[in-house]
Write a protein that holds these residues in place. Structure first.
Motif, PDB file in Angstrom:
ATOM      1  N   ARG A 223      39.407  46.758  34.613  1.00 35.87           N
ATOM      2  CA  ARG A 223      38.920  46.263  35.887  1.00 35.87           C
ATOM      3  C   ARG A 223      37.494  46.767  36.138  1.00 35.87           C
ATOM      4  N   ARG A 226      35.186  44.792  33.941  1.00 37.03           N
ATOM      5  CA  ARG A 226      34.952  43.430  34.436  1.00 37.03           C
ATOM      6  C   ARG A 226      34.027  43.449  35.652  1.00 37.03           C
ATOM      7  N   ILE A 227      34.216  44.456  36.524  1.00 38.05           N
ATOM      8  CA  ILE A 227      33.347  44.560  37.710  1.00 38.05           C
ATOM      9  C   ILE A 227      31.901  44.785  37.264  1.00 38.05           C
ATOM     10  N   GLU A 230      30.069  41.792  35.957  1.00 36.13           N
ATOM     11  CA  GLU A 230      29.556  40.878  36.976  1.00 36.13           C
ATOM     12  C   GLU A 230      28.348  41.466  37.696  1.00 36.13           C
TER      13      GLU A 230
ATOM     14  N   VAL B  35      36.749  37.499  40.843  1.00 36.60           N
ATOM     15  CA  VAL B  35      36.163  37.830  39.536  1.00 36.60           C
ATOM     16  C   VAL B  35      35.347  39.114  39.651  1.00 36.60           C
ATOM     17  N   LYS B  36      34.544  39.198  40.701  1.00 40.20           N
ATOM     18  CA  LYS B  36      33.702  40.383  40.893  1.00 40.20           C
ATOM     19  C   LYS B  36      34.529  41.643  41.059  1.00 40.20           C
ATOM     20  N   ALA B  37      35.731  41.499  41.610  1.00 40.31           N
ATOM     21  CA  ALA B  37      36.591  42.669  41.812  1.00 40.31           C
ATOM     22  C   ALA B  37      37.421  42.964  40.566  1.00 40.31           C
ATOM     23  N   GLY B  38      37.236  42.145  39.529  1.00 37.81           N
ATOM     24  CA  GLY B  38      37.970  42.372  38.284  1.00 37.81           C
ATOM     25  C   GLY B  38      39.446  42.044  38.394  1.00 37.81           C
ATOM     26  N   VAL B  39      39.797  41.235  39.389  1.00 34.37           N
ATOM     27  CA  VAL B  39      41.204  40.954  39.679  1.00 34.37           C
ATOM     28  C   VAL B  39      41.703  39.705  38.949  1.00 34.37           C
ATOM     29  N   GLN B  83      45.385  40.706  38.100  1.00 33.05           N
ATOM     30  CA  GLN B  83      45.739  42.067  37.727  1.00 33.05           C
ATOM     31  C   GLN B  83      45.374  42.967  38.898  1.00 33.05           C
TER      32      GLN B  83
END
Lengths: 426, 146
Positions: A223, A226-227, A230, B35-39, B83
């Motif tokens: 996570r 991925r953050i 971005e 998406v930015k929160a990686g979720v 996730q």
């Protein structure tokens, strides 16, 4: 909603909001430690009020407003830091004035920059690696001290101490709350990526029966990756790292057998791989390559992992490509362990003799002197070449070097098999 | 842990009415946030059930039924896979979603199974071992046929 359900809901809100909250506050108070305390205070207030009032429609904005009030109170109380008080007061006033109706938008736009500043501060080189890991999980992952302690199998006070000391170090070193620029950015970014990958590997090394908090670290690292991808979309190595983690995580289900024994990559049931994660990994790798980052160390490792992910069966693996990728990886990492992996790839691509040639060149490498995989790999190649007597010596040596009992038993069994084979041929 | 977020259908979505530009923009912004929160791991919208079909199982029999299907509120018109760390976090994210429909509707949150979820009812790993054996056997059979 029951009281405990409300508490869990507030925890969830805080987990979503805390990094943004701390980042936004740190920009105002210029002190990550203080920002975190203010965020915690806001959480405590929410825990007092929300069970009665209900969770507000925009809980993030509520927490931020509450924390800002705390920031002003705090500054007023501590007369000793008069100047800081003024600075903070001005900063908050300025923000409130210029942004009355657009406050939301302004916070939204800045939030990315603030988060990046927070990432680079938490992974700052003045901190020890352990401190960087703990602080990153605390400030960016939204984990509690207790959760970090459980995940890393250390006592909670140890983690708490580590975080307190890290915040003090940052304050004493007057680490500015900013994103490094120019040449510094590359070096600092690699420290950030290292921290994220460390967290991932800690989770990946969890074994059956471990607290679920440990494997959950893989998800936390993914996570965070991925953050970050971005926040800095043009940095190819971030996409490389994300690709590597997604593809490795895709094998989590397949790599442990029913009684907890590890299953080697080539023996894994590929139907159990997570194909959603594989697809995400391949997409991230393509992004890294499109940005000209194909030769970054993470992108290269991801490309190797991708070769395995693309092969429908172990036999279909493109070993020639893997061997070439390892050659490139050896160049950028100059790591003897990577060279050993390259030797294995060469043996798969071009036969055991080619692999052995590379392994023999590593035998005198001092950093591998007590590395059990060197004699283990050498033994394996010697078996394939029918040199069982020599192989036996290597397996026995490997067995004496490993600390893992299951692995030692396995290596001694291989040594015994070599002894039987060479007795037959004698 | 992973969750599947199921957006339930309405008469509009079943009629194939496309969302307004305003809703599309709001959804896009929301997806970006995920998406930015990686979720967000995946997410798709689904055509109305009139373009779908069902296969009904009864013992050895399979009967194919073509859409559309009547029980609109039970149908799914789109999904995400996320996730997150807890069901509560999933709920919190869903609450932040722009209302996806013009009439009253529901969004359902379901946890995706992971291997650990079998542990409590399978403490010795025996069931999983059996499953593995079955799988290996069927693979051998498949390989034998080749």
């Amino acid at each position: 909603m029951t009281a405990s359900a409300t508490h869990r809901a507030i925890d969830a809100v805080f987990r979503i909001e805390s990094a943004k909250l701390i980042a936004g506050l740190a920009r105002i108070v210029r002190d990550v430690g203080l920002a975190e305390e203010l965020a915690q205070d806001a959480l405590v207030t929410a825990l007092e009020r929300w069970p009665e009032s209900g969770i507000p429609d925009n809980p993030g904005a509520w927490l931020m407003a509450t924390a800002k009030h705390r920031a002003i109170d705090h500054a007023r109380r501590s007369k000793r830091i008069e100047r800081k008080h003024e600075e903070i007061g001005h900063a908050i006033e300025a923000e409130q004035q210029h942004a009355a109706p657009d406050l939301e938008a302004a916070i939204d736009e800045d939030v990315g920059d603030d988060l990046l500043r927070l990432v680079f501060t938490a992974c700052h080189p003045v901190l020890s690696t352990e401190a960087r890991v703990a602080l990153t999980l605390r400030l960016l992952g939204g984990l509690t001290t207790e959760e970090i302690a459980r995940a890393f199998l250390v006592p909670e006070p140890t983690v708490a101490q580590r975080i307190v000391r890290a915040k003090r170090t940052l304050a004493e070193a007057k680490v500015p709350f900013e994103v490094p620029r120019g040449e510094e950015l590359a070096a600092r970014l690699s420290s950030v990526l290292q921290v994220i990958y460390l967290i991932f590997n800690e989770g990946y090394s969890a074994t059956a029966g471990d607290d679920w908090m440990r494997p959950a670290l893989c998800e936390d690292a993914l996570r965070l990756g991925r953050i970050l991808a971005e926040l800095l979309p043009k940095e190819p190595e971030i996409h490389g790292l994300v690709a590597l983690m997604e593809i490795q995580a895709s094998r989590a289900r397949a790599r442990v057998g029913p009684s907890g024994e590890p299953i080697l990559l080539l023996d894994q049931n590929r139907a159990r791989w997570d194909h959603l994660l594989i697809r995400r990994g391949l997409t991230a790798l393509a992004r890294a390559e499109a940005l000209g980052g194909a030769v970054g160390p993470y992108a290269l490792q991801a490309a190797i992992a991708a070769c395995h992910a693309r092969a429908r069966t172990a036999e279909e693996t493109d070993w020639k490509r893997i061997a070439a990728l390892y050659t490139a990886l050896v160049e950028v990492t100059a790591s003897p362990v990577v060279e050993l992996n390259r030797a294995v790839a060469f043996s798969m691509a071009f036969g055991p003799a080619a692999g052995l040639l590379l392994v023999d060149a590593l035998v005198s490498e001092p950093s591998l002197a007590s590395y059990h995989l060197l004699p283990s790999v050498r033994g394996d190649l010697l078996v394939k070449l029918g040199r069982d007597a020599e192989a036996r010596v290597e397996f026995e040596r490997a067995a004496s070097l490993t600390k893992n009992t299951r692995e030692r038993a396995f290596l001694l069994e291989r040594a015994a098999a070599c002894a039987r084979a060479s007795a037959r041929t004698d | 842990m992973k969750f599947m977020i199921l957006v339930k259908a309405t008469q509009d979505s079943e009629a194939g009415t496309l969302p307004s530009e305003e809703l599309l923009t709001a959804m896009m912004k929301y997806n970006e946030e995920l998406v930015k929160a990686g979720v967000m791991l995946a997410g798709e919208g689904l055509h109305p059930s009139s373009k779908g079909a069902r296969v009904r199982f009864s013992g050895p029999n399979r009967t194919v039924l073509d859409g559309p299907f009547a029980e609109t509120k039970e149908l799914v018109s789109g999904f995400w896979i996320w996730q997150v760390r807890s069901k509560e976090e999933a709920i919190e994210w869903v609450k932040r979603m722009p209302n996806p429909m013009y009439t009253d509707s529901e969004v359902e949150i379901r946890q995706v199974f992971s291997p650990e979820d079998f542990a409590p009812i399978d403490p010795t790993g025996e069931m999983r071992a059996k499953e593995e054996r079955l799988r290996a056997e069927s693979e051998e059979r498949l390989a034998g046929k080749k």
